[in-house]
Design a protein around this motif. Structure first.
Motif, PDB file in Angstrom:
ATOM      1  N   SER A  87      61.849 -65.215  66.145  1.00 30.85           N
ATOM      2  CA  SER A  87      61.537 -65.250  64.730  1.00 30.85           C
ATOM      3  C   SER A  87      61.175 -66.679  64.350  1.00 30.85           C
ATOM      4  O   SER A  87      61.822 -67.621  64.811  1.00 30.85           O
ATOM      5  N   LEU A  99      64.710 -58.989  77.931  1.00 36.02           N
ATOM      6  CA  LEU A  99      64.465 -58.682  76.531  1.00 36.02           C
ATOM      7  C   LEU A  99      64.254 -59.981  75.768  1.00 36.02           C
ATOM      8  O   LEU A  99      64.797 -61.024  76.157  1.00 36.02           O
ATOM      9  N   PHE A 100      63.502 -59.929  74.682  1.00 34.67           N
ATOM     10  CA  PHE A 100      63.348 -61.103  73.824  1.00 34.67           C
ATOM     11  C   PHE A 100      63.295 -60.647  72.366  1.00 34.67           C
ATOM     12  O   PHE A 100      62.883 -59.529  72.061  1.00 34.67           O
ATOM     13  N   ALA A 101      63.748 -61.508  71.491  1.00 35.14           N
ATOM     14  CA  ALA A 101      63.671 -61.306  70.044  1.00 35.14           C
ATOM     15  C   ALA A 101      63.483 -62.684  69.430  1.00 35.14           C
ATOM     16  O   ALA A 101      64.388 -63.515  69.485  1.00 35.14           O
ATOM     17  N   ARG A 130      58.420 -61.954  62.977  1.00 34.35           N
ATOM     18  CA  ARG A 130      59.298 -61.557  64.078  1.00 34.35           C
ATOM     19  C   ARG A 130      58.519 -60.822  65.159  1.00 34.35           C
ATOM     20  O   ARG A 130      57.614 -60.039  64.877  1.00 34.35           O
ATOM     21  N   GLN A 167      60.055 -56.715  75.549  1.00 34.34           N
ATOM     22  CA  GLN A 167      60.557 -56.936  76.906  1.00 34.34           C
ATOM     23  C   GLN A 167      59.406 -57.402  77.788  1.00 34.34           C
ATOM     24  O   GLN A 167      58.262 -57.011  77.585  1.00 34.34           O
ATOM     25  N   SER A 212      59.562 -58.894  68.997  1.00 25.46           N
ATOM     26  CA  SER A 212      60.579 -58.541  69.982  1.00 25.46           C
ATOM     27  C   SER A 212      59.985 -57.581  70.990  1.00 25.46           C
ATOM     28  O   SER A 212      58.950 -56.958  70.755  1.00 25.46           O
ATOM     29  N   GLU A 228      58.029 -54.954  68.431  1.00 28.60           N
ATOM     30  CA  GLU A 228      57.869 -55.265  67.012  1.00 28.60           C
ATOM     31  C   GLU A 228      57.060 -56.559  66.882  1.00 28.60           C
ATOM     32  O   GLU A 228      57.306 -57.525  67.601  1.00 28.60           O
TER      33      GLU A 228
END
Length: 187
Positions: free
Chosen positions: A154, A150-152, A132, A136, A134, A122
């Motif tokens: 914002s 994984l990362f997310a 935002r 990997q 997100s 995303e």
């Protein structure tokens, strides 16, 4: 400025879809990575960044108040997004780590100590005034243990959430991601 100003501007950007405005190219501003981090590798190869279909196109995409993802008609990234993100991450990782970091194809005779792959799930500006990203990332060292994380992330979209503000927020997210990869993936 009230909190509704960014929402109003983002809604206006989303509403531009279909208006037939002339193309406007928007560059992500360059900035210093703002940190340093020692890593376990002297050289790192970065594969071309993988993007979702909408984010791989030239258009700047926005998630509208109703949750639909729309392109602002006439609002285009200055460079191919996959190429730009790959080069941007390469630059930030070089600044942060001091290592020899280059994107593929690997331009040096000796093999890199590790290979890095980034898959973005995303990458959007949201009507709540945030940008935002997100996905990997994967680290495959020549010698050692493979890693997948994984990362997310914002960041707030500053200003009035203009196209330039969205571009600056994208740059800020990439700096955050480079810092996270250096501290968690490459150490």
């Amino acid at each position: 400025m009230t909190k509704t100003a960014p929402l109003t501007t983002l809604a206006a950007l989303a509403a531009l879809a279909g208006c037939g405005a002339p193309d406007e190219r928007v560059a992500v501003p360059r900035a210093d990575a703002g940190m340093t981090q020692r890593i376990s590798y002297g050289s790192v190869s970065l594969r071309a960044v993988s993007l979702p279909t909408y984010a791989a196109s030239e258009e700047i995409w926005v998630s509208g108040p109703d949750g639909r993802i729309v392109a602002g008609d006439g609002l285009l990234w200055a460079d191919d997004p996959a190429r730009a993100l790959t080069l941007e991450l390469t630059r930030y990782l070089s600044q942060i780590t001091g290592a020899r970091v280059a994107s593929e194809p690997w331009p040096f005779l000796d093999r890199p100590d590790a290979e890095l792959e980034l898959r973005i799930e995303e990458m959007l500006a949201y009507s709540d005034g945030t940008f935002r990203m997100s996905g990997q990332y994967f680290v495959a060292p020549e010698n050692g243990r493979d890693r997948a994380r994984l990362f997310a992330l914002s960041v707030p979209i500053a200003g009035d959430a203009t196209a330039q503000d969205i571009a600056a927020a994208r740059g800020a997210v990439m700096r955050q991601l480079a810092g996270e990869i250096a501290t968690s993936g490459l150490r």
